[in-house]
Scaffold this motif. Structure first.
Motif, PDB file in Angstrom:
ATOM      1  N   ASP A   1       0.825  -1.217   0.000  1.00  0.00           N
ATOM      2  CA  ASP A   1       0.000   0.000   0.000  1.00  0.00           C
ATOM      3  C   ASP A   1       0.856   1.264   0.000  1.00  0.00           C
ATOM      4  O   ASP A   1       0.525   2.253  -0.648  1.00  0.00           O
ATOM      5  N   GLU A   2       1.979   1.229   0.730  1.00  0.00           N
ATOM      6  CA  GLU A   2       2.799   2.440   0.864  1.00  0.00           C
ATOM      7  C   GLU A   2       3.416   2.872  -0.472  1.00  0.00           C
ATOM      8  O   GLU A   2       3.920   3.995  -0.583  1.00  0.00           O
ATOM      9  N   ASP A   3       3.383   2.001  -1.477  1.00  0.00           N
ATOM     10  CA  ASP A   3       3.986   2.331  -2.774  1.00  0.00           C
ATOM     11  C   ASP A   3       2.965   2.851  -3.798  1.00  0.00           C
ATOM     12  O   ASP A   3       3.323   3.108  -4.947  1.00  0.00           O
ATOM     13  N   ARG A   4       1.701   2.990  -3.387  1.00  0.00           N
ATOM     14  CA  ARG A   4       0.672   3.363  -4.365  1.00  0.00           C
ATOM     15  C   ARG A   4       0.949   4.711  -5.038  1.00  0.00           C
ATOM     16  O   ARG A   4       0.523   4.959  -6.152  1.00  0.00           O
ATOM     17  N   LYS A   5       1.694   5.595  -4.349  1.00  0.00           N
ATOM     18  CA  LYS A   5       2.021   6.892  -4.951  1.00  0.00           C
ATOM     19  C   LYS A   5       2.973   6.734  -6.141  1.00  0.00           C
ATOM     20  O   LYS A   5       3.210   7.693  -6.882  1.00  0.00           O
ATOM     21  N   GLU A   6       3.534   5.537  -6.311  1.00  0.00           N
ATOM     22  CA  GLU A   6       4.505   5.297  -7.386  1.00  0.00           C
ATOM     23  C   GLU A   6       3.860   4.749  -8.656  1.00  0.00           C
ATOM     24  O   GLU A   6       4.566   4.495  -9.632  1.00  0.00           O
ATOM     25  N   VAL A   7       2.547   4.516  -8.644  1.00  0.00           N
ATOM     26  CA  VAL A   7       1.946   3.908  -9.845  1.00  0.00           C
ATOM     27  C   VAL A   7       1.937   4.911 -10.992  1.00  0.00           C
ATOM     28  O   VAL A   7       2.022   6.134 -10.793  1.00  0.00           O
ATOM     29  N   LEU A   8       1.830   4.380 -12.209  1.00  0.00           N
ATOM     30  CA  LEU A   8       1.779   5.218 -13.401  1.00  0.00           C
ATOM     31  C   LEU A   8       0.672   6.249 -13.289  1.00  0.00           C
ATOM     32  O   LEU A   8      -0.416   5.946 -12.787  1.00  0.00           O
ATOM     33  N   ILE A   9       0.937   7.439 -13.764  1.00  0.00           N
ATOM     34  CA  ILE A   9      -0.096   8.476 -13.841  1.00  0.00           C
ATOM     35  C   ILE A   9      -1.214   7.957 -14.763  1.00  0.00           C
ATOM     36  O   ILE A   9      -0.933   7.356 -15.802  1.00  0.00           O
ATOM     37  N   ASP A  10      -2.463   8.158 -14.384  1.00  0.00           N
ATOM     38  CA  ASP A  10      -3.627   7.689 -15.160  1.00  0.00           C
ATOM     39  C   ASP A  10      -3.649   6.165 -15.313  1.00  0.00           C
ATOM     40  O   ASP A  10      -3.978   5.634 -16.379  1.00  0.00           O
ATOM     41  N   SER A  11      -3.279   5.460 -14.235  1.00  0.00           N
ATOM     42  CA  SER A  11      -3.160   3.998 -14.354  1.00  0.00           C
ATOM     43  C   SER A  11      -4.486   3.324 -14.718  1.00  0.00           C
ATOM     44  O   SER A  11      -4.499   2.337 -15.459  1.00  0.00           O
ATOM     45  N   ARG A  12      -5.606   3.859 -14.221  1.00  0.00           N
ATOM     46  CA  ARG A  12      -6.905   3.228 -14.555  1.00  0.00           C
ATOM     47  C   ARG A  12      -7.221   3.385 -16.036  1.00  0.00           C
ATOM     48  O   ARG A  12      -7.722   2.462 -16.687  1.00  0.00           O
ATOM     49  N   ASP A  13      -6.926   4.564 -16.598  1.00  0.00           N
ATOM     50  CA  ASP A  13      -7.170   4.778 -18.036  1.00  0.00           C
ATOM     51  C   ASP A  13      -6.242   3.912 -18.878  1.00  0.00           C
ATOM     52  O   ASP A  13      -6.641   3.364 -19.909  1.00  0.00           O
ATOM     53  N   ILE A  14      -4.990   3.808 -18.435  1.00  0.00           N
ATOM     54  CA  ILE A  14      -4.032   2.966 -19.163  1.00  0.00           C
ATOM     55  C   ILE A  14      -4.500   1.507 -19.126  1.00  0.00           C
ATOM     56  O   ILE A  14      -4.450   0.797 -20.134  1.00  0.00           O
ATOM     57  N   ALA A  15      -5.000   1.075 -17.976  1.00  0.00           N
ATOM     58  CA  ALA A  15      -5.506  -0.305 -17.863  1.00  0.00           C
ATOM     59  C   ALA A  15      -6.672  -0.538 -18.819  1.00  0.00           C
ATOM     60  O   ALA A  15      -6.786  -1.611 -19.431  1.00  0.00           O
ATOM     61  N   CYS A  16      -7.541   0.463 -18.989  1.00  0.00           N
ATOM     62  CA  CYS A  16      -8.686   0.335 -19.914  1.00  0.00           C
ATOM     63  C   CYS A  16      -8.190   0.121 -21.341  1.00  0.00           C
ATOM     64  O   CYS A  16      -8.698  -0.741 -22.067  1.00  0.00           O
ATOM     65  N   VAL A  17      -7.198   0.919 -21.755  1.00  0.00           N
ATOM     66  CA  VAL A  17      -6.668   0.803 -23.122  1.00  0.00           C
ATOM     67  C   VAL A  17      -6.014  -0.563 -23.302  1.00  0.00           C
ATOM     68  O   VAL A  17      -6.235  -1.253 -24.306  1.00  0.00           O
ATOM     69  N   LEU A  18      -5.223  -0.988 -22.332  1.00  0.00           N
ATOM     70  CA  LEU A  18      -4.523  -2.272 -22.442  1.00  0.00           C
ATOM     71  C   LEU A  18      -5.519  -3.431 -22.499  1.00  0.00           C
ATOM     72  O   LEU A  18      -5.325  -4.394 -23.246  1.00  0.00           O
ATOM     73  N   SER A  19      -6.599  -3.318 -21.729  1.00  0.00           N
ATOM     74  CA  SER A  19      -7.625  -4.357 -21.739  1.00  0.00           C
ATOM     75  C   SER A  19      -8.319  -4.403 -23.106  1.00  0.00           C
ATOM     76  O   SER A  19      -8.460  -5.469 -23.713  1.00  0.00           O
ATOM     77  N   ARG A  20      -8.697  -3.233 -23.605  1.00  0.00           N
ATOM     78  CA  ARG A  20      -9.422  -3.153 -24.885  1.00  0.00           C
ATOM     79  C   ARG A  20      -8.578  -3.676 -26.036  1.00  0.00           C
ATOM     80  O   ARG A  20      -9.097  -4.318 -26.950  1.00  0.00           O
ATOM     81  N   LEU A  21      -7.276  -3.437 -25.979  1.00  0.00           N
ATOM     82  CA  LEU A  21      -6.410  -3.826 -27.094  1.00  0.00           C
ATOM     83  C   LEU A  21      -5.795  -5.216 -26.902  1.00  0.00           C
ATOM     84  O   LEU A  21      -4.955  -5.642 -27.682  1.00  0.00           O
ATOM     85  N   GLY A  22      -6.228  -5.912 -25.865  1.00  0.00           N
ATOM     86  CA  GLY A  22      -5.872  -7.324 -25.751  1.00  0.00           C
ATOM     87  C   GLY A  22      -4.492  -7.621 -25.196  1.00  0.00           C
ATOM     88  O   GLY A  22      -3.896  -8.652 -25.531  1.00  0.00           O
TER      89      GLY A  22
END
Ligand SMILES: [Fe+2]
Ligand SMILES: [Fe+2]
Length: 271
Positions: free
Chosen positions: A158-179
């Motif tokens: 949990d303490e590392d959550r500030k290190e995730v990619l900016i816009d990680s949820r949007d990036i995950a959506c694109v990666l999911s959609r594009l397989g």
């Protein structure tokens, strides 16, 4: 069965010689199809650190891929950071993004660094879409698509959550959609093995998140030894993926494989 080795955060300049030698022994013995190093290749982006990294990769005896991390831009030389931030990286490895196609899988390596940010990573959504779509078009429909980005979409701690990619949820959506099937990361020096449900449970098709620790640097986190991962892709029409973490064991002076994690494909993607 096709095997890929994923190493990260070598931070050359802070490498431990005994661990470096053990990593070379273990990875050579695994005989992978390719080794991907997902950034923070060096500690301070110095020429001699890049040379050490290049020598290490050459000694692995197989094809290698590299993407940069935030440490591969000079932090302590402001003029170089401003005017030629990637000079040493480019001299050593050439392009900052990569595409590799193997027997059953392909790897797209993306650059999430910026000279203007210190640690946080970002990938433009348009660039991401165009790059992944172009890769998908080159592949058979059943090929496994692996995407490597230095900063993670999710972290084990949990303490590392500030290190995730900016816009990680949007990036995950694109990666999911594009397989995308697997997303590799490093950066936090703590391994990760989960699925994109950890980022966004509503995605229509889930992918695997596989984070590697630091493979040879003394910059390990509390209770977390040096480590790397293997990704094995099965031979079937709908192949399983087996993710195995290798931890450095100080007593034996060798890396030892942990229990493998098997992922399979369902209507909702990978579980
Ligand atoms: Fe790092
Ligand atoms: Fe990093």
């Amino acid at each position: 069965m096709s095997m890929i080795v994923h190493i990260s955060d070598t931070h050359f300049g802070t490498e431990v010689p005994a661990v470096t030698d053990a990593a070379l022994r273990c990875i050579r013995a695994l005989r992978p199809e390719v080794v991907i190093l997902s950034g923070d290749v060096t500690q301070r982006a110095r020429a001699e650190e890049f040379r050490a990294a290049q020598n290490f990769l050459a000694e692995l005896g197989t094809e290698t891929l590299v993407i940069p991390g935030n440490h591969d831009i000079p932090l302590d030389r402001p003029l170089q950071r401003l005017f030629s931030p990637y000079a040493e990286y480019r001299r050593t490895f050439g392009e900052r993004e990569c595409f590799w196609q193997g027997q059953r899988a392909a790897i797209v390596g993306l650059d999430a660094t910026s000279p203007l940010r210190h640690t946080r990573g970002a990938v433009g959504l348009d660039h991401l879409s165009v790059t992944i779509e172009a890769a998908r078009q080159k592949l058979a429909s059943d090929a496994i698509l692996i995407v490597a980005i230095h900063q993670p979409l999710h972290t084990a701690w949990d303490e590392d959550r500030k290190e995730v990619l900016i816009d990680s949820r949007d990036i995950a959506c694109v990666l999911s959609r594009l397989g995308a099937d697997v997303v590799l990361s490093g950066h936090v020096h703590v391994p990760l093995a989960t699925t994109s449900r950890a980022v966004n449970s509503a995605l229509s098709r889930h992918f695997i998140l596989a984070g590697a620790g630091t493979v040879v640097s003394r910059r390990t986190r509390s209770g977390t030894p040096n480590s790397f991962n293997t990704i094995q892709v099965g031979d079937g029409a709908t192949p399983d993926i087996v993710l195995t973490r290798f931890d450095f064991d100080a007593a034996s002076g060798e890396f030892q494989g942990a229990d493998p994690l098997r992922f399979r494909q369902t209507n909702e993607g990978w579980v």
